[in-house]
Scaffold this motif. Structure first.
Motif, mmCIF file in Angstrom:
data_model
loop_
_atom_site.group_PDB
_atom_site.id
_atom_site.type_symbol
_atom_site.label_atom_id
_atom_site.label_comp_id
_atom_site.label_asym_id
_atom_site.label_seq_id
_atom_site.Cartn_x
_atom_site.Cartn_y
_atom_site.Cartn_z
ATOM 1 N N GLY A 20 0.777 -1.227 0.000
ATOM 2 C CA GLY A 20 0.000 0.000 0.000
ATOM 3 C C GLY A 20 0.803 1.269 0.000
ATOM 4 N N ALA A 21 2.107 1.160 -0.309
ATOM 5 C CA ALA A 21 2.971 2.337 -0.286
ATOM 6 C C ALA A 21 3.072 2.999 -1.653
ATOM 7 C CB ALA A 21 4.367 1.955 0.205
ATOM 8 N N GLY A 22 2.148 2.711 -2.556
ATOM 9 C CA GLY A 22 2.107 3.381 -3.848
ATOM 10 C C GLY A 22 3.124 2.826 -4.827
ATOM 11 N N GLY A 23 3.196 3.481 -5.986
ATOM 12 C CA GLY A 23 4.152 3.079 -7.005
ATOM 13 C C GLY A 23 3.627 1.975 -7.897
ATOM 14 N N ILE A 24 4.498 1.519 -8.799
ATOM 15 C CA ILE A 24 4.115 0.510 -9.777
ATOM 16 C C ILE A 24 3.838 -0.835 -9.110
ATOM 17 C CG2 ILE A 24 6.479 -0.235 -10.243
ATOM 18 C CD1 ILE A 24 3.603 0.189 -12.801
ATOM 19 N N GLY A 25 4.414 -1.051 -7.929
ATOM 20 C CA GLY A 25 4.144 -2.292 -7.213
ATOM 21 C C GLY A 25 2.690 -2.433 -6.800
ATOM 22 N N PHE A 26 2.027 -1.300 -6.549
ATOM 23 C CA PHE A 26 0.609 -1.332 -6.201
ATOM 24 C C PHE A 26 -0.208 -1.825 -7.386
ATOM 25 C CE2 PHE A 26 -3.562 0.647 -5.512
ATOM 26 C CZ PHE A 26 -3.822 0.213 -4.222
ATOM 27 N N GLU A 27 0.162 -1.364 -8.588
ATOM 28 C CA GLU A 27 -0.518 -1.831 -9.800
ATOM 29 C C GLU A 27 -0.257 -3.318 -10.030
ATOM 30 O OE1 GLU A 27 -2.523 0.065 -11.612
ATOM 31 O OE2 GLU A 27 -2.162 1.799 -10.309
#
Length: 275
Positions: free
Chosen positions: A229-236
């Motif tokens: 949940g810390a944002g970035g492309i990993g969230f996608e």
């Protein structure tokens, strides 16, 4: 016995001693290598890495998953631009936090610049503590503390990186040439002047190299931070995994691979610039 005979016997004995020491050295290295290999084999057996039947049974599942991932689906690629920028910004900001906060700790954590052994040991404990907590765990904690978004990712990457960056910086300081340091002290320089004029000029290239390497690492780690949940492309990426859109997952992984390659090329250019 003549002098020449005595010299010849001495030289022969010296050669034999050299050969004996050389043979002992090789035997010791072979024993060490065998010990390391034994530890590796035991660890591999313990985690079932040597269980070839289990590995063989997993191959069909992997092939099925790989087949479901082709062809990669880039239909939502326009929506990934902003998360990629977030990931890049997270890695840069996290590295900046790590470097700026590591510098004052570095001189306290190096044996040759720490003002007291107690200060040295306490600083090392702090660095070890920051390094021992994975950034993923820190990310979960900061998400709970400040909410979702890039900020918890930056804080997690920055604090975790302090432990590693501080360790490498301190080791670079411990290996400086002592001649300029002694010369500065002999000239009457204060402790602070010695650090700035005799120590820092020697370690700045290593500092720059470590900082750039850590930025590379933080970019890769920031993709994982998005999964908590810390944002970035990993969230996608995590969102696509949850709904089992494996073609989109492969597309995101290819985009991440491209970005990592670009970051690696840029870091190589920066390293050459600082040499």
């Amino acid at each position: 016995m003549s002098v020449h005979s005595s010299v010849a016997l001495t030289e022969t004995a010296d050669r034999q001693q050299v050969l004996t020491d050389y043979g002992r050295g090789w035997k010791r290295k072979l024993a060490q290598a065998a010990a390391v290999l034994g530890v590796v084999l035991v660890a591999s057996w313990y985690v079932n890495l040597l269980d070839f039947d289990t590995l063989a049974q997993g191959v069909p599942a992997i092939m099925t998953l790989a087949g479901e991932s082709f062809p990669p689906d880039f239909s939502n690629a326009a929506n990934w631009f902003s998360p990629l920028i977030d990931t890049l910004a997270m890695s840069i900001a996290g590295t900046a936090i790590a470097v700026s906060l590591s510098l004052p700790l570095t001189f306290l954590a190096a044996r040759n610049t720490s003002p007291h052994p107690v200060v040295f040991q306490l600083t090392r404990v702090v660095l070890n503590g920051l390094r021992s907590v994975p950034e993923l765990i820190m990310g979960i904690i900061f998400v709970a503390a400040v909410g979702f978004g890039a900020l918890p990712g930056v804080l997690a990457l920055g604090l975790h990186s302090i432990g590693m960056v501080g360790k490498f910086f301190a080791e670079a300081i411990e290996h400086v040439d002592e001649a300029p340091v002694e010369a500065a002290r002999a000239a009457g320089a204060t402790r602070l002047q010695v650090l700035f004029h005799a120590v820092l000029p020697q370690v700045l290239p290593q500092f720059a190299d470590v900082s750039i390497y850590r930025w590379e690492y933080n970019f890769r780690a920031s993709t994982v931070m998005g999964m908590v949940g810390a944002g970035g492309i990993g969230f996608e990426l995590m969102g696509s995994l949850r709904i089992m859109q494996y073609q989109e997952v492969l597309a995101i992984l290819l985009v991440i691979l491209l970005m990592v390659t670009l970051v690696d090329a840029l870091s190589g250019f920066l390293r050459k610039s600082f040499k």
